[in-house]
Design a protein around this motif. Structure first.
Motif, mmCIF file in Angstrom:
data_model
loop_
_atom_site.group_PDB
_atom_site.id
_atom_site.type_symbol
_atom_site.label_atom_id
_atom_site.label_comp_id
_atom_site.label_asym_id
_atom_site.label_seq_id
_atom_site.Cartn_x
_atom_site.Cartn_y
_atom_site.Cartn_z
ATOM 1 N N GLY A 165 25.512 42.225 -43.152
ATOM 2 C CA GLY A 165 24.263 42.490 -42.447
ATOM 3 C C GLY A 165 24.202 43.871 -41.830
ATOM 4 N N ILE A 166 25.256 44.264 -41.113
ATOM 5 C CA ILE A 166 25.209 45.569 -40.454
ATOM 6 C C ILE A 166 25.355 46.706 -41.474
ATOM 7 C CG2 ILE A 166 27.649 45.958 -39.881
ATOM 8 C CD1 ILE A 166 26.561 46.664 -37.006
ATOM 9 N N MET A 167 26.002 46.440 -42.609
ATOM 10 C CA MET A 167 26.018 47.430 -43.680
ATOM 11 C C MET A 167 24.607 47.687 -44.195
ATOM 12 S SD MET A 167 29.267 46.255 -45.999
ATOM 13 C CE MET A 167 30.946 46.166 -45.358
ATOM 14 N N PHE A 199 10.151 47.906 -48.743
ATOM 15 C CA PHE A 199 11.456 47.674 -49.350
ATOM 16 C C PHE A 199 12.126 46.530 -48.599
ATOM 17 C CE2 PHE A 199 15.864 48.582 -50.548
ATOM 18 C CZ PHE A 199 15.733 49.031 -51.862
ATOM 19 N N VAL A 200 12.581 45.511 -49.348
ATOM 20 C CA VAL A 200 13.159 44.316 -48.727
ATOM 21 C C VAL A 200 14.608 44.161 -49.188
ATOM 22 C CG1 VAL A 200 13.018 41.813 -48.447
ATOM 23 C CG2 VAL A 200 10.919 43.181 -48.614
ATOM 24 N N ILE A 201 15.504 44.039 -48.219
ATOM 25 C CA ILE A 201 16.934 43.882 -48.479
ATOM 26 C C ILE A 201 17.362 42.483 -48.045
ATOM 27 C CG2 ILE A 201 19.249 44.721 -47.928
ATOM 28 C CD1 ILE A 201 17.999 47.440 -47.280
ATOM 29 N N ARG A 202 18.073 41.781 -48.922
ATOM 30 C CA ARG A 202 18.572 40.442 -48.598
ATOM 31 C C ARG A 202 20.085 40.405 -48.767
ATOM 32 N NH1 ARG A 202 14.099 37.100 -48.117
ATOM 33 N NH2 ARG A 202 12.219 37.930 -49.111
ATOM 34 N N CYS A 203 20.720 39.487 -48.076
ATOM 35 C CA CYS A 203 22.189 39.452 -48.021
ATOM 36 C C CYS A 203 22.765 38.204 -48.678
ATOM 37 C CB CYS A 203 22.655 39.501 -46.560
ATOM 38 S SG CYS A 203 22.092 40.957 -45.648
ATOM 39 N N ASN A 204 23.721 38.408 -49.585
ATOM 40 C CA ASN A 204 24.584 37.348 -50.092
ATOM 41 C C ASN A 204 23.861 36.222 -50.832
ATOM 42 O OD1 ASN A 204 26.760 38.786 -49.066
ATOM 43 N ND2 ASN A 204 26.672 37.737 -47.084
ATOM 44 N N LEU A 205 22.990 36.616 -51.749
ATOM 45 C CA LEU A 205 22.339 35.683 -52.671
ATOM 46 C C LEU A 205 21.749 34.459 -51.967
ATOM 47 C CD1 LEU A 205 24.964 35.745 -55.595
ATOM 48 C CD2 LEU A 205 22.861 37.082 -55.388
ATOM 49 N N PRO A 206 20.880 34.646 -50.983
ATOM 50 C CA PRO A 206 20.317 33.492 -50.274
ATOM 51 C C PRO A 206 19.267 32.784 -51.127
ATOM 52 C CG PRO A 206 19.206 35.471 -49.561
ATOM 53 C CD PRO A 206 20.283 35.919 -50.519
ATOM 54 N N GLY A 226 18.503 38.892 -42.650
ATOM 55 C CA GLY A 226 19.732 38.138 -42.492
ATOM 56 C C GLY A 226 19.465 36.684 -42.825
ATOM 57 N N ASN A 227 20.481 35.852 -42.756
ATOM 58 C CA ASN A 227 20.323 34.457 -43.175
ATOM 59 C C ASN A 227 20.403 33.473 -42.019
ATOM 60 O OD1 ASN A 227 20.143 35.334 -45.858
ATOM 61 N ND2 ASN A 227 22.368 35.295 -46.108
ATOM 62 N N GLY A 228 20.192 33.955 -40.800
ATOM 63 C CA GLY A 228 20.349 33.121 -39.620
ATOM 64 C C GLY A 228 19.405 31.933 -39.569
ATOM 65 N N GLY A 229 19.869 30.844 -38.953
ATOM 66 C CA GLY A 229 19.058 29.649 -38.801
ATOM 67 C C GLY A 229 17.808 29.864 -37.976
ATOM 68 N N ILE A 230 17.719 30.991 -37.296
ATOM 69 C CA ILE A 230 16.527 31.307 -36.506
ATOM 70 C C ILE A 230 15.288 31.467 -37.386
ATOM 71 C CG2 ILE A 230 16.821 33.817 -36.538
ATOM 72 C CD1 ILE A 230 16.007 33.809 -33.566
ATOM 73 N N LEU A 231 15.491 31.668 -38.703
ATOM 74 C CA LEU A 231 14.366 31.802 -39.620
ATOM 75 C C LEU A 231 13.698 30.467 -39.938
ATOM 76 C CD1 LEU A 231 15.693 34.458 -42.162
ATOM 77 C CD2 LEU A 231 13.707 34.680 -40.672
#
Length: 354
Positions: A277-279, A162-169, A143-148
């Motif tokens: 994210g949940i998808m 396998f790595v999945i990323r969300c929304n072109l970060p 996910g793209n949360g600021g916690i990273l």
């Protein structure tokens, strides 16, 4: 003695959480209820108490104060339920095999609107399912949360099969140490394509340059969620072809998204639309033996020491509350974490975790 110290620690943290309620005004879908302050809080630097503060703090302490343990029975049971209702292992994406010329696509966000598959549209579909009958050992959903921010989780994320990323970060510009760079699948939200890349109507090169960091990954587009997304997604395909990029555009199957929405509603999620994210977590649970989540923390303070964090690790743009209920989704993911179905990472990867 240890029990007394632990109780004291919880009490201190709970009191501290009340003093941080000013930060909760920006929580996604957690409502702040104006209330009169009790006498001992009259000098508190905020006008009201925040509904849900204590509950979340208690749950975080409860679930992350003890070592996480995978529970195979719970994982297999949940995965079986997900597969039997959604069939993401075969129907998550549009292919030339499951959507032939002449068939009608029903938009999952506009059930009364359909689209007949023409030869021109058909040729944009991938020929076969990208990973049939494949179960990956370990998957990271980022996910793209600021916690990273300052998490040092990059190496651990990149070590996943396998790595999945969300929304072109963004991955360049100093982020690699904390979010990694390996990408096997990345999603593209239409709002990003519209707002950041002007719908690819004029200048397309900046968009293609942004895709370089994802290598030859799959680029997942919601082409058939709403009718307005179809021409936009087609422009993405044509742009990728024109620039001879190694990236592979693929489309979500709206039938799968409908089934997925019904599944999560049965789990207690009542929001209008699921978040990306949940998808992606759902896809991972069907395709991966071990699912690890990073960057999933939808609140404006860090759970470790309550310092303020941005909504994303790269900006502070807020989600659309009319569509998504991020804290509610997080509670469901936290429940799966506590059941040993998946693992949430909420701390610094290089120095231990919560």
């Amino acid at each position: 003695m240890r029990g007394q110290l632990f109780s004291l620690m919880i009490t201190i943290l709970l009191l501290g959480s009340l003093l941080t309620c000013v930060f909760w005004h920006s929580l996604n879908n957690y409502h702040v209820e104006p209330q009169k302050l009790p006498p001992h809080q009259k000098n508190a630097p905020h006008p009201g108490l925040c509904k849900g503060c204590r509950e979340v703090i208690i749950k975080v302490l409860e679930h992350y104060s003890k070592p996480w343990k995978r529970q195979e029975d719970n994982y297999q049971k949940f995965r079986s339920q997900l597969r039997s209702q959604c069939h993401g292992d075969t129907k998550a994406f549009i292919t030339q095999g499951n959507t032939p010329v002449g068939s009608k696509i029903v938009y999952d966000g506009e059930r009364k609107r359909t689209l007949e598959v023409t030869p021109d549209i058909f040729r944009t579909f991938i020929k076969e399912y990208p990973f049939p009958n494949k179960t990956f050992d370990a998957c990271a959903v980022v996910g793209n949360g600021g916690i990273l921010i300052n998490s040092s989780c990059g190496n651990r994320i990149d070590s996943a099969q396998f790595v999945i990323r969300c929304n072109l970060p963004p991955l360049a510009g100093g982020y690699k140490e904390h979010v990694g760079i390996k990408t096997n699948l990345v999603t593209a939200n239409p709002s990003i394509l519209v707002g950041k890349y002007q719908s690819l109507i004029k200048y397309r090169r900046p968009f293609m340059e942004s895709l370089h960091s994802y290598g030859n990954s799959l680029l997942l587009l919601p082409a058939f969620s709403f009718a307005r997304n179809t021409p936009l997604s087609m422009r993405v395909v044509y742009t990728v072809e024109d620039f001879q990029s190694r990236i592979q555009p693929i489309f979500f199957n709206p039938l799968y998204l409908q089934s997925l929405g019904a599944f999560w509603r049965s789990q207690g999620l009542k929001e209008l639309r699921l978040s990306t994210g949940i998808m992606m977590v759902s896809l991972a649970l069907e395709h991966c033996a071990n699912v690890h989540l990073y960057g999933f923390w939808p609140f404006s303070f860090h759970p470790h020491d309550f310092h303020t964090i941005t909504n994303h690790y790269y900006d502070d743009k807020k989600p659309n509350k009319a569509f998504h209920a991020m804290p509610v989704e997080f509670e469901l993911l936290m429940r799966l974490h506590s059941q040993g179905v998946l693992r949430l990472h909420l701390g610094e990867c290089g120095a231990g975790e919560l």
